[in-house]
Design an enzyme around this catalytic site. Structure first.
Site, PDB file in Angstrom:
ATOM      1  N   LYS A 174       0.844  -1.197   0.000  1.00  0.00           N
ATOM      2  CA  LYS A 174       0.000   0.000   0.000  1.00  0.00           C
ATOM      3  C   LYS A 174       0.881   1.249   0.000  1.00  0.00           C
ATOM      4  CE  LYS A 174      -1.769   2.693   3.055  1.00  0.00           C
ATOM      5  NZ  LYS A 174      -1.769   3.987   2.295  1.00  0.00           N
ATOM      6  N   GLU A 249      10.824   0.754   9.590  1.00  0.00           N
ATOM      7  CA  GLU A 249      11.828   1.804   9.368  1.00  0.00           C
ATOM      8  C   GLU A 249      11.103   3.120   9.590  1.00  0.00           C
ATOM      9  OE1 GLU A 249      13.381   4.859   8.212  1.00  0.00           O
ATOM     10  OE2 GLU A 249      13.258   4.184   6.130  1.00  0.00           O
ATOM     11  N   CYS A 283      14.281  10.692   6.159  1.00  0.00           N
ATOM     12  CA  CYS A 283      14.453  10.329   7.569  1.00  0.00           C
ATOM     13  C   CYS A 283      15.917  10.259   7.976  1.00  0.00           C
ATOM     14  CB  CYS A 283      13.754   9.012   7.878  1.00  0.00           C
ATOM     15  SG  CYS A 283      14.139   7.689   6.732  1.00  0.00           S
ATOM     16  N   GLU A 380      11.077  15.465  14.961  1.00  0.00           N
ATOM     17  CA  GLU A 380      11.351  15.388  13.528  1.00  0.00           C
ATOM     18  C   GLU A 380      10.566  16.472  12.781  1.00  0.00           C
ATOM     19  OE1 GLU A 380      12.071  11.838  10.332  1.00  0.00           O
ATOM     20  OE2 GLU A 380      10.311  11.663  11.614  1.00  0.00           O
TER      21      GLU A 380
END
Length: 501
Positions: A174, A249, A283, A380
């Site tokens: 997906k 991850e 990331c 983040e």
């Protein structure tokens, strides 16, 4: 505007049973495609096809699977410009990045796993008990569910699908509903390359609908996910309800540690490139520069000057260095974090203001004098924002680098081999670069620790996620009554082992 079926199930295009969804070009706001979103029933159908197709694909010879993936790499390379145009249109990233990094990296990764498909070695037979030979089988884990993010749609699809296919698994993938176009193109080419119908399926849907239906499905043997840490934790909880294996991850907050003996020019260029790649929507991007006090002012000035030369604009223009962010909503989130940092006393050296005009653009932004407890330092951002703080010696530098819940990537800048060795040993991250930041190669693993998840993408290490380990033990004595039987019933003592078979 193209009207595109939002699923690829059983080797055929299919429209999802959910709502129609418009794919926007974030740089212009124009609608570039419309897809039909998948629902839970579409996920059920895709998984049924994957389960049906698994036995034949998992027992195909490694040479056959390798040949199919080799052909897929050829087809993707031949279709490179279509992949570039779709990737740019759905993400807003620069065409140069897509053409020179995304698509070539995708082809290389497929080629790597085409070779790795022929090296799924178990462990050679050995006699450990004296009465048996032991061996290790490595078999495909089964049916894989995978959810990929919007920042590198094509590369992330390949990172998940290729090791699965090389290992002999079938997969239901997906992509983000924001960026499904290149994943659907990849699936079509996989079928053209010879991947059997049902082995590689794609369902385009929202996380709350198709995503939850996939990660919580009882028909999975492995669930893999790349995305934010909060969503990854929910995915893990949903999969755990059925005891499904998980590989995650997740986010990152990568430190870029500049020691006092560093090549300052190299560190400045590395910091700008490492923080601005893909608009900072990476990331592993450099987000926290931790700089020796003696170099701090020169570093800040150098980064600000170089950021000022970065060309932001039309992603299709070859001269553009940095395109737009993924959406206006995400751009506003990044801007709000910078505004809060400004309000708490951080110094915005360059950037930090939403530009006028259309599109989800946000300029390269450098923030100095940031406190260790500030939100902009700890959370983040996922945008073109680099913070800078001072360190006061090696111990302090490494302490600051590790002062985070994340552990995906880091870099250390030094000309001292002993400092470099200490940094690679003591900085807790899945990858530590020395005198560079961001390069990745197919042969080396990608994955982190802590809030950055667990397990690996890329490299032969990633195949461990998609393979089972089975111990096979074979009697080599030929006798009916084994010496160990007497621990269960005395009549099987060694003195009365009986006739050989």
């Amino acid at each position: 505007m193209a009207n595109i079926p939002g699923c690829w199930i059983g080797g055929r295009s299919a429209d999802g049973r959910g709502d129609r969804y418009e794919i926007d070009d974030p740089a212009t706001g124009a609608v570039v495609a419309e897809v039909g979103l998948a629902t839970a029933s579409d996920v059920d159908s895709a998984l049924a096809h994957a389960r049906s197709a698994f036995p034949a694909w998992s027992t195909a010879t490694p040479a056959h699977r390798s040949a199919v993936l080799t052909e897929l790499a050829r087809l993707v390379a031949a279709d490179a410009e279509n992949f570039v145009s779709e990737e740019v249109a759905q993400t807003g990233k620069s065409s140069r990045l897509a053409r020179e990094f995304d698509v070539p990296g995708t082809v290389d990764n497929i080629e790597f796993f085409a070779g790795a498909a022929r090296h799924l070695d178990g462990k050679a037979a050995a006699e450990y008990s004296g009465e048996h030979t032991s061996a290790i089988r490595r078999d495909a884990v089964g049916v894989v569910g995978s959810i990929t993010p919007w920042n590198y749609p094509l590369q992330m699809a390949v990172w998940k699908a290729m090791p699965a296919l090389a290992a002999g698994c079938s997969i239901v993938l997906k992509p983000s509903e924001l960026t499904p176009l290149t994943t659907l193109r990849l699936a079509r080419l996989a079928t053209a390359a010879g991947v059997p119908d049902g082995v590689f399926n794609v369902v385009t849907g929202t996380g709350l609908d198709a995503g939850v239906a996939l990660s919580s499905h009882a028909g999975l043997d492995l669930m893999t996910f790349t995305g934010s840490t909060p969503v990854g934790r929910r995915v893990m909880a949903q999969a755990a309800a059925h005891g499904t294996r998980v590989q995650l991850e997740l986010g990152g907050k990568a430190p870029l540690v500049v020691f006092e003996d560093a090549d300052l020019d190299a560190a400045i260029h590395g910091a700008v490139a490492g923080s601005l790649i893909n608009g900072g929507q990476d990331c592993t991007a450099a987000t926290r520069a931790i700089v020796a006090e003696s170099l701090y002012d020169d570093f800040v000035a150098g980064v600000a000057e170089l950021m000022g030369r970065v060309v932001m604009g039309d992603p299709t223009d070859p001269a553009t260095d940095m395109g737009s962010l993924i959406s206006l909503a995400h751009r506003d989130r990044v801007a709000a974090m910078v505004d809060r940092a400004r309000a708490t006393g951080a110094r915005i050296v360059t950037g930090g203001r939403v530009p006028e005009g259309p599109g989800a653009f946000y300029p390269p932004t450098l923030i100095a004098d940031v406190g260790e407890q500030d939100e902009i330092y700890r959370d983040e951002v996922f945008g073109p924002v680099l913070t800078v703080t001072k360190h006061h010696g090696d111990d302090d530098a490494i302490r600051r680098a590790n002062d985070t819940e994340f552990g995906l990537a880091a870099s250390a800048w030094t000309r001292d081999v002993y400092r470099a060795g200490r940094a690679t040993r003591e900085i807790a991250a899945g990858c530590v670069w020395i005198n560079d930041h961001i390069p990745i190669i197919s042969e080396m693993p990608h994955g982190g620790f802590g809030a950055s998840g667990f397990g690996k993408d890329m490299s032969s290490y990633s195949l461990d996620e998609y393979l089972t380990v089975k111990h096979v033990m074979t009697d080599i004595t030929g006798v009916a009554r084994k010496s160990w039987h007497r621990t269960v019933f005395a009549s099987a003592h060694p003195e009365a082992q009986g006739d050989a078979r």
